[in-house]
Design a protein around this motif. Structure first.
Motif, PDB file in Angstrom:
ATOM      1  N   ASP A  27       0.838  -1.306   0.071  1.00 17.21           N
ATOM      2  CA  ASP A  27       0.142  -0.126  -0.029  1.00 17.21           C
ATOM      3  C   ASP A  27       0.851   1.112  -0.124  1.00 17.21           C
ATOM      4  N   PRO A  28       1.609   1.479  -1.154  1.00 15.81           N
ATOM      5  CA  PRO A  28       2.351   2.840  -1.191  1.00 15.81           C
ATOM      6  C   PRO A  28       1.714   3.824  -0.889  1.00 15.81           C
ATOM      7  N   SER A  29       0.492   4.318  -0.812  1.00 16.07           N
ATOM      8  CA  SER A  29      -0.133   5.433  -0.636  1.00 16.07           C
ATOM      9  C   SER A  29       0.172   5.812   0.606  1.00 16.07           C
ATOM     10  N   ASP A  30       0.252   4.988   1.771  1.00 15.67           N
ATOM     11  CA  ASP A  30       0.608   5.109   2.899  1.00 15.67           C
ATOM     12  C   ASP A  30       2.051   5.732   3.385  1.00 15.67           C
ATOM     13  N   ILE A  31       2.852   5.770   2.360  1.00 15.37           N
ATOM     14  CA  ILE A  31       4.081   6.456   2.598  1.00 15.37           C
ATOM     15  C   ILE A  31       4.156   7.927   2.679  1.00 15.37           C
ATOM     16  N   TYR A  32       4.730   8.476   3.688  1.00 14.67           N
ATOM     17  CA  TYR A  32       4.953   9.961   3.832  1.00 14.67           C
ATOM     18  C   TYR A  32       6.247  10.260   3.434  1.00 14.67           C
ATOM     19  N   THR A  33       7.194   9.337   3.611  1.00 20.80           N
ATOM     20  CA  THR A  33       8.784   9.914   3.311  1.00 20.80           C
ATOM     21  C   THR A  33       9.311   8.730   3.043  1.00 20.80           C
ATOM     22  N   THR A  34      10.300   8.720   2.172  1.00 27.11           N
ATOM     23  CA  THR A  34      11.287   7.529   1.783  1.00 27.11           C
ATOM     24  C   THR A  34      12.833   8.090   1.860  1.00 27.11           C
ATOM     25  N   ARG A  35      13.328   7.360   2.821  1.00 26.48           N
ATOM     26  CA  ARG A  35      14.792   7.597   3.275  1.00 26.48           C
ATOM     27  C   ARG A  35      15.741   6.772   2.589  1.00 26.48           C
ATOM     28  N   TRP A  36      16.844   6.930   2.411  1.00 28.13           N
ATOM     29  CA  TRP A  36      18.031   6.051   2.279  1.00 28.13           C
ATOM     30  C   TRP A  36      18.991   6.138   3.265  1.00 28.13           C
ATOM     31  N   PHE A  37      19.378   5.096   4.005  1.00 29.67           N
ATOM     32  CA  PHE A  37      20.357   5.098   4.821  1.00 29.67           C
ATOM     33  C   PHE A  37      21.504   4.225   4.369  1.00 29.67           C
ATOM     34  N   ARG A  38      22.829   4.353   5.059  1.00 28.37           N
ATOM     35  CA  ARG A  38      23.778   3.417   4.565  1.00 28.37           C
ATOM     36  C   ARG A  38      24.632   3.111   6.008  1.00 28.37           C
ATOM     37  N   GLN A  39      25.239   2.093   5.949  1.00 30.21           N
ATOM     38  CA  GLN A  39      25.943   1.531   7.084  1.00 30.21           C
ATOM     39  C   GLN A  39      27.518   1.073   6.440  1.00 30.21           C
ATOM     40  N   GLY A  40      28.385   1.772   6.596  1.00 24.94           N
ATOM     41  CA  GLY A  40      29.705   1.426   6.164  1.00 24.94           C
ATOM     42  C   GLY A  40      30.219   0.281   7.160  1.00 24.94           C
ATOM     43  N   ALA A  49      19.803  10.462   2.352  1.00 32.69           N
ATOM     44  CA  ALA A  49      18.910  11.447   1.800  1.00 32.69           C
ATOM     45  C   ALA A  49      17.508  10.824   1.951  1.00 32.69           C
ATOM     46  N   PHE A  50      16.579  11.937   1.700  1.00 37.56           N
ATOM     47  CA  PHE A  50      15.164  11.659   2.071  1.00 37.56           C
ATOM     48  C   PHE A  50      14.615  12.514   1.123  1.00 37.56           C
ATOM     49  N   ILE A  51      13.135  12.002   0.638  1.00 36.31           N
ATOM     50  CA  ILE A  51      12.261  12.557  -0.310  1.00 36.31           C
ATOM     51  C   ILE A  51      10.864  12.439   0.223  1.00 36.31           C
ATOM     52  N   SER A  52      10.352  13.686   0.557  1.00 36.97           N
ATOM     53  CA  SER A  52       8.916  13.475   0.870  1.00 36.97           C
ATOM     54  C   SER A  52       7.924  13.313  -0.310  1.00 36.97           C
ATOM     55  N   THR A  53       6.793  12.344   0.241  1.00 35.89           N
ATOM     56  CA  THR A  53       5.850  11.980  -1.077  1.00 35.89           C
ATOM     57  C   THR A  53       5.088  13.275  -1.414  1.00 35.89           C
ATOM     58  N   GLY A  54       4.524  13.850  -0.581  1.00 36.82           N
ATOM     59  CA  GLY A  54       3.566  15.118  -0.899  1.00 36.82           C
ATOM     60  C   GLY A  54       4.387  16.155  -1.521  1.00 36.82           C
ATOM     61  N   THR A  55       5.195  16.738  -0.976  1.00 38.52           N
ATOM     62  CA  THR A  55       5.712  18.134  -1.399  1.00 38.52           C
ATOM     63  C   THR A  55       6.988  17.788  -2.421  1.00 38.52           C
ATOM     64  N   VAL A  56       7.540  16.487  -2.353  1.00 35.31           N
ATOM     65  CA  VAL A  56       8.808  15.935  -3.007  1.00 35.31           C
ATOM     66  C   VAL A  56       9.874  16.980  -2.720  1.00 35.31           C
ATOM     67  N   SER A  57       9.843  17.301  -1.393  1.00 37.57           N
ATOM     68  CA  SER A  57      11.088  18.128  -1.159  1.00 37.57           C
ATOM     69  C   SER A  57      12.129  16.927  -0.617  1.00 37.57           C
ATOM     70  N   THR A  58      13.479  17.519  -0.632  1.00 39.30           N
ATOM     71  CA  THR A  58      14.420  16.533  -0.654  1.00 39.30           C
ATOM     72  C   THR A  58      15.547  17.242   0.362  1.00 39.30           C
ATOM     73  N   ASP A  59      16.371  16.325   0.943  1.00 43.01           N
ATOM     74  CA  ASP A  59      17.672  16.816   1.629  1.00 43.01           C
ATOM     75  C   ASP A  59      18.452  15.656   1.543  1.00 43.01           C
ATOM     76  N   TYR A  60      19.738  16.070   1.790  1.00 45.33           N
ATOM     77  CA  TYR A  60      20.840  15.255   1.650  1.00 45.33           C
ATOM     78  C   TYR A  60      22.060  15.211   2.962  1.00 45.33           C
ATOM     79  N   ALA A  61      22.681  14.237   3.413  1.00 41.71           N
ATOM     80  CA  ALA A  61      23.660  14.269   4.352  1.00 41.71           C
ATOM     81  C   ALA A  61      24.747  15.303   3.727  1.00 41.71           C
ATOM     82  N   ASP A  62      25.787  16.144   4.347  1.00 43.09           N
ATOM     83  CA  ASP A  62      26.677  17.109   4.020  1.00 43.09           C
ATOM     84  C   ASP A  62      27.766  16.343   3.222  1.00 43.09           C
ATOM     85  N   SER A  63      28.023  14.904   3.429  1.00 45.39           N
ATOM     86  CA  SER A  63      29.190  14.167   2.767  1.00 45.39           C
ATOM     87  C   SER A  63      28.611  13.773   1.263  1.00 45.39           C
ATOM     88  N   VAL A  64      27.376  13.919   1.113  1.00 43.57           N
ATOM     89  CA  VAL A  64      26.962  13.419  -0.229  1.00 43.57           C
ATOM     90  C   VAL A  64      26.367  14.396  -1.094  1.00 43.57           C
TER      91      VAL A  64
END
Length: 116
Positions: A27-40, A49-64
């Motif tokens: 049920d992807p309509s339930d998703i508010y925000t999708t995020r990518w994490f990593r573990q080295g 990084a993340f992206i919001s479903t409604g506003t499609v706003s994005t943000d990133y870690a400084d390192s990327v």
């Protein structure tokens, strides 16, 4: 219930590129925000990084910032992470995470290795 499947990981040389994909089912309509994490190796899991479903706003870690781009294809229920100018420090397991009405959902992860 939302389910996430990541793909696109692999081995790449420094300076190379990869595109990760996170496909949502259920049920992807339930998703508010999708995020990518990593573990080295030997590191804590960090938000990349993340992206919001409604506003499609994005943000990133400084390192990327300036190297990675997160985007969403609503028709395919898929979120992408385009990674350019990869460095050895980008090596790790990349996880997709969705914030939904019912809580957080995690994918199984995909390995990214940057090595010459």
């Amino acid at each position: 219930q939302v389910q996430l499947v990541e793909s696109g990981g692999g081995v790449v040389q420094p300076g190379g590129s990869l595109r990760l994909a996170c496909a949502a089912s259920g049920d992807p309509s339930d998703i508010y925000t999708t995020r990518w994490f990593r573990q080295g190796p030997g590191k804590q899991r960090e938000l990349v990084a993340f992206i919001s479903t409604g506003t499609v706003s994005t943000d990133y870690a400084d390192s990327v910032k300036g190297r990675f781009t997160i985007s969403r294809d609503a028709a395919r229920n898929t979120v992408y992470l385009q990674m350019n100018s990869l460095k050895s420090d980008d090596t790790g397991v990349y996880y997709c995470n969705a914030v939904t009405m019912r809580g957080q959902i995690w994918g199984q992860g995909t390995q990214v290795t940057v090595s010459s």
